[in-house]
Write a protein that holds these residues in place. Structure first.
Motif, short mmCIF file in Angstrom:
data_model
loop_
_atom_site.label_atom_id
_atom_site.label_comp_id
_atom_site.label_asym_id
_atom_site.label_seq_id
_atom_site.Cartn_x
_atom_site.Cartn_y
_atom_site.Cartn_z
N TYR A 1 37.34 48.26 64.02
CA TYR A 1 36.32 47.25 64.31
C TYR A 1 35.37 47.77 65.38
O TYR A 1 35.76 48.55 66.23
CB TYR A 1 36.97 45.96 64.81
N ASP A 2 34.11 47.30 65.32
CA ASP A 2 33.18 47.66 66.38
C ASP A 2 33.55 46.90 67.65
O ASP A 2 34.32 45.94 67.60
CB ASP A 2 31.73 47.36 65.96
N TYR B 1 32.24 39.71 60.05
CA TYR B 1 32.39 41.17 60.13
C TYR B 1 32.62 41.75 58.73
O TYR B 1 32.02 42.77 58.38
CB TYR B 1 33.55 41.54 61.05
N HIS C 1 30.28 44.44 56.98
CA HIS C 1 30.90 45.73 56.70
C HIS C 1 30.77 46.07 55.21
O HIS C 1 30.50 47.21 54.85
CB HIS C 1 32.37 45.70 57.12
#
Length: 136
Positions: A47-48, A74, A78
């Motif tokens: 994950y960022d 997310y 993504h």
């Protein structure tokens, strides 16, 4: 006697308030610790940083609604990024689909793939009149 009892009650209340403050501080530290652990797990999972912090806060706070919303957001972003990367990679690796003029990517000349499609359509596309007679 009443004064001593009142003084003892206020001392007991002070002690209880101090203990409650210590308990609150301990709970906050434990929550922060678990948040850091969750954040580390999310970062190691790919994950960022922004999403990892958001997910860790939700997990540490027990807010599953916030967690699922952040994760869904997310996942959608993504997925879009993956599709764009795959498309770009396929276009890059497929011969004949790049611009005919590799020096100028803004060239107005059609690519080799577009020329091939136009040629195919001219050769094998049915005539408009032929399609009308076949349907009648």
């Amino acid at each position: 006697m009443k004064k001593q009892l009142a003084a003892k009650l206020t001392d007991d209340e002070k002690t209880a308030a101090e203990q409650q403050a210590i308990q609150d501080q301990l709970a906050a530290i434990q929550k922060e610790n678990s948040q850091f652990k969750f954040e580390k797990q999310f970062l190691s999972g790919g994950y960022d940083a922004k999403t990892a912090v958001e997910l860790a806060e939700a997990m540490a706070g027990g807010d599953m609604k916030k967690f699922t919303e952040a994760h869904a957001k997310y996942a959608a972003e993504h997925e879009k990024q993956l599709q764009a990367d795959i498309k770009a990679k396929l276009l890059q690796d497929t011969p004949g689909l790049q611009s005919a003029n590799k020096v100028d990517p803004n060239a107005t000349e059609p690519s080799l793939g577009e020329k091939a499609a136009q040629s195919y359509n001219q050769q094998f596309a049915p005539a408009p009149a032929a399609t009308q007679t076949q349907t009648n």
